[in-house]
Design a protein around this motif. Structure first.
Motif, PDB file in Angstrom:
ATOM      1  N   MET A 187     -35.395  17.240  -9.446  1.00 51.38           N
ATOM      2  CA  MET A 187     -35.605  17.058  -7.997  1.00 51.38           C
ATOM      3  C   MET A 187     -36.887  16.887  -7.641  1.00 51.38           C
ATOM      4  O   MET A 187     -38.008  17.376  -8.040  1.00 51.38           O
ATOM      5  N   ALA A 188     -37.227  16.000  -6.797  1.00 52.07           N
ATOM      6  CA  ALA A 188     -38.453  15.557  -6.357  1.00 52.07           C
ATOM      7  C   ALA A 188     -39.309  16.603  -5.553  1.00 52.07           C
ATOM      8  O   ALA A 188     -38.665  17.488  -4.924  1.00 52.07           O
ATOM      9  N   THR A 189     -40.706  16.622  -5.557  1.00 49.47           N
ATOM     10  CA  THR A 189     -41.425  17.726  -4.998  1.00 49.47           C
ATOM     11  C   THR A 189     -41.680  17.019  -3.527  1.00 49.47           C
ATOM     12  O   THR A 189     -41.965  15.922  -3.277  1.00 49.47           O
ATOM     13  N   ASP A 190     -41.403  18.111  -2.636  1.00 43.47           N
ATOM     14  CA  ASP A 190     -41.885  17.898  -1.069  1.00 43.47           C
ATOM     15  C   ASP A 190     -43.416  17.631  -0.766  1.00 43.47           C
ATOM     16  O   ASP A 190     -43.557  18.889  -0.486  1.00 43.47           O
ATOM     17  N   LEU A 191     -43.941  16.652  -0.888  1.00 44.80           N
ATOM     18  CA  LEU A 191     -45.389  16.717  -0.723  1.00 44.80           C
ATOM     19  C   LEU A 191     -45.767  16.672   1.033  1.00 44.80           C
ATOM     20  O   LEU A 191     -46.784  17.206   1.253  1.00 44.80           O
ATOM     21  N   ILE A 192     -44.600  16.445   1.880  1.00 41.48           N
ATOM     22  CA  ILE A 192     -44.878  16.171   3.117  1.00 41.48           C
ATOM     23  C   ILE A 192     -44.552  17.514   3.659  1.00 41.48           C
ATOM     24  O   ILE A 192     -45.143  17.792   4.730  1.00 41.48           O
ATOM     25  N   ARG A 193     -43.878  18.496   3.246  1.00 40.67           N
ATOM     26  CA  ARG A 193     -43.612  19.861   3.720  1.00 40.67           C
ATOM     27  C   ARG A 193     -42.469  19.774   4.837  1.00 40.67           C
ATOM     28  O   ARG A 193     -43.025  20.317   6.017  1.00 40.67           O
ATOM     29  N   TYR A 194     -41.310  19.242   4.916  1.00 40.14           N
ATOM     30  CA  TYR A 194     -40.577  19.132   6.003  1.00 40.14           C
ATOM     31  C   TYR A 194     -40.108  20.427   6.545  1.00 40.14           C
ATOM     32  O   TYR A 194     -39.929  20.375   7.759  1.00 40.14           O
ATOM     33  N   ASP A 195     -40.277  21.471   5.862  1.00 37.92           N
ATOM     34  CA  ASP A 195     -39.939  22.729   6.179  1.00 37.92           C
ATOM     35  C   ASP A 195     -41.152  23.334   7.436  1.00 37.92           C
ATOM     36  O   ASP A 195     -40.440  23.729   8.362  1.00 37.92           O
ATOM     37  N   LEU A 196     -42.112  23.054   7.178  1.00 36.38           N
ATOM     38  CA  LEU A 196     -43.438  23.433   8.098  1.00 36.38           C
ATOM     39  C   LEU A 196     -43.168  22.563   9.243  1.00 36.38           C
ATOM     40  O   LEU A 196     -43.413  23.077  10.139  1.00 36.38           O
ATOM     41  N   LEU A 197     -42.879  21.337   8.994  1.00 36.20           N
ATOM     42  CA  LEU A 197     -42.967  20.334  10.139  1.00 36.20           C
ATOM     43  C   LEU A 197     -41.799  20.793  11.076  1.00 36.20           C
ATOM     44  O   LEU A 197     -42.034  20.705  12.641  1.00 36.20           O
ATOM     45  N   VAL A 198     -40.658  21.242  10.618  1.00 36.59           N
ATOM     46  CA  VAL A 198     -39.450  21.693  11.571  1.00 36.59           C
ATOM     47  C   VAL A 198     -39.859  22.801  12.151  1.00 36.59           C
ATOM     48  O   VAL A 198     -39.638  23.009  13.247  1.00 36.59           O
ATOM     49  N   GLN A 199     -40.503  23.739  11.623  1.00 37.07           N
ATOM     50  CA  GLN A 199     -40.797  25.114  12.349  1.00 37.07           C
ATOM     51  C   GLN A 199     -41.937  24.899  13.220  1.00 37.07           C
ATOM     52  O   GLN A 199     -41.971  25.590  14.322  1.00 37.07           O
ATOM     53  N   ASP A 200     -42.938  24.151  12.857  1.00 38.19           N
ATOM     54  CA  ASP A 200     -43.952  23.727  14.061  1.00 38.19           C
ATOM     55  C   ASP A 200     -43.163  23.022  15.207  1.00 38.19           C
ATOM     56  O   ASP A 200     -43.646  23.487  16.330  1.00 38.19           O
ATOM     57  N   ALA A 201     -42.345  22.076  15.065  1.00 42.92           N
ATOM     58  CA  ALA A 201     -41.668  21.563  16.026  1.00 42.92           C
ATOM     59  C   ALA A 201     -40.692  22.458  17.078  1.00 42.92           C
ATOM     60  O   ALA A 201     -40.847  22.457  17.954  1.00 42.92           O
ATOM     61  N   LEU A 202     -40.113  23.695  16.174  1.00 43.04           N
ATOM     62  CA  LEU A 202     -39.171  24.468  16.978  1.00 43.04           C
ATOM     63  C   LEU A 202     -40.261  25.456  17.661  1.00 43.04           C
ATOM     64  O   LEU A 202     -40.286  26.053  18.896  1.00 43.04           O
ATOM     65  N   ARG A 203     -41.629  25.836  17.187  1.00 40.04           N
ATOM     66  CA  ARG A 203     -42.622  26.686  17.971  1.00 40.04           C
ATOM     67  C   ARG A 203     -42.984  25.868  18.980  1.00 40.04           C
ATOM     68  O   ARG A 203     -43.458  26.519  20.068  1.00 40.04           O
ATOM     69  N   SER A 204     -43.182  24.553  19.023  1.00 45.35           N
ATOM     70  CA  SER A 204     -43.390  23.801  20.205  1.00 45.35           C
ATOM     71  C   SER A 204     -42.489  23.790  21.368  1.00 45.35           C
ATOM     72  O   SER A 204     -42.979  23.633  22.598  1.00 45.35           O
ATOM     73  N   VAL A 205     -41.446  24.010  20.831  1.00 42.88           N
ATOM     74  CA  VAL A 205     -40.179  24.383  21.918  1.00 42.88           C
ATOM     75  C   VAL A 205     -40.557  25.444  22.703  1.00 42.88           C
ATOM     76  O   VAL A 205     -40.289  25.581  23.817  1.00 42.88           O
ATOM     77  N   VAL A 206     -40.801  26.664  22.136  1.00 41.84           N
ATOM     78  CA  VAL A 206     -41.192  27.936  22.584  1.00 41.84           C
ATOM     79  C   VAL A 206     -42.287  27.727  23.535  1.00 41.84           C
ATOM     80  O   VAL A 206     -42.607  28.058  24.570  1.00 41.84           O
ATOM     81  N   ARG A 207     -43.474  27.076  23.205  1.00 37.49           N
ATOM     82  CA  ARG A 207     -44.656  26.966  23.689  1.00 37.49           C
ATOM     83  C   ARG A 207     -44.292  26.133  25.172  1.00 37.49           C
ATOM     84  O   ARG A 207     -44.709  26.495  26.126  1.00 37.49           O
ATOM     85  N   LYS A 208     -43.420  24.922  25.093  1.00 39.39           N
ATOM     86  CA  LYS A 208     -43.350  24.278  26.307  1.00 39.39           C
ATOM     87  C   LYS A 208     -42.299  25.061  27.203  1.00 39.39           C
ATOM     88  O   LYS A 208     -42.738  25.067  28.428  1.00 39.39           O
ATOM     89  N   VAL A 209     -41.356  25.669  26.720  1.00 41.32           N
ATOM     90  CA  VAL A 209     -40.553  26.479  27.773  1.00 41.32           C
ATOM     91  C   VAL A 209     -41.378  27.431  28.345  1.00 41.32           C
ATOM     92  O   VAL A 209     -41.021  27.901  29.564  1.00 41.32           O
TER      93      VAL A 209
END
Length: 182
Positions: free
Chosen positions: A1-23
Motif C-alpha cells: 500500500m502506498a504511503t499517504d504523504l498528503i495526509r488526507y485524514d488531517l485535511l478532512v479533519q481541518d475541513a470539518l473544524r472549519s465547518v464548526v468555525r463558520k457555524v
C-alpha cells in the motif's frame, strides 16, 4: 500500500473544524436561526482549553456543552471560540480551541460528526495542514451576544455539561477512521 504523504485524514479533519468555525461565527454575528442549536464535545485537558476548575474536576477528560437557550458573548477567532455559560447558576467563561473538539452535533437537523483532537506539533515540525484552509476561512467574528429565540422564554436547561453521547435519532455521523492507517 502506498504511503499517504498528503495526509488526507488531517485535511478532512481541518475541513470539518472549519465547518464548526463558520457555524459558530455566523451564530456570534446573528444569533441562532430557527431551531438550530449545537452540542460540542471537547477534551478538557487539551492545550488552550479554559473551563472552571469545578467543571474540569467533574469532567477530567472530555465534556460536552450545548449552545441553545442560555449562552452569552460568543466570540469566534481563527483558533478557538469563547462563550459564557451557566454552571450551577454561576456564569463562567469557557475558551475552547478548535483543535480540542472531538464532536459536533446539531440535533435539530440532525447532523453531526466526530473528530480526533489534534496534538500540538513540535516547533521544528512540518507546517500545519491548515495553512491553505485558514487563508480562505472567514474573518473572525466580532464580539456579539447571542439572541434567544423569539417566543416564550424556554426553561433554563440550555447549558448542560455532560459526557459526549452519540447523536440522537438518525443523525448523519461522518467518521474518518476508514481513511486512517492502521
Amino acid at each position: 500500500m502506498a504511503t499517504d504523504l498528503i495526509r488526507y485524514d488531517l485535511l478532512v479533519q481541518d475541513a470539518l473544524r472549519s465547518v464548526v468555525r463558520k457555524v459558530l461565527a455566523d451564530t456570534a454575528r446573528a444569533g441562532l436561526i430557527g431551531d438550530h442549536h449545537f452540542k460540542i464535545a471537547f477534551k478538557t485537558q487539551a492545550p488552550g482549553v479554559v473551563v472552571p476548575s469545578a467543571v474540569k474536576s467533574r469532567f477530567p477528560d472530555e465534556m460536552s456543552i450545548i449552545l441553545q437557550h442560555e449562552f452569552w458573548d460568543l466570540v469566534v477567532t481563527q483558533d478557538a471560540f469563547e462563550v459564557n455559560l451557566n454552571f450551577s447558576r454561576k456564569p463562567e467563561r469557557l475558551i475552547v480551541p478548535f483543535d480540542s473538539i472531538t464532536g459536533f452535533t446539531d440535533p435539530s437537523v440532525p447532523f453531526g460528526f466526530k473528530l480526533e483532537p489534534r496534538a500540538p506539533e513540535p516547533a521544528a515540525g512540518r507546517a500545519p495542514a491548515t495553512a491553505e484552509i485558514q487563508e480562505s476561512a472567514p474573518a473572525p467574528a466580532k464580539t456579539a451576544s447571542a439572541k434567544p429565540p423569539s417566543g416564550p422564554a424556554p426553561a433554563k436547561s440550555g447549558q448542560r455539561a455532560e459526557k459526549p453521547a452519540e447523536p440522537a435519532g438518525e443523525a448523519k455521523v461522518v467518521s474518518i477512521d476508514a481513511f486512517r492507517k492502521k
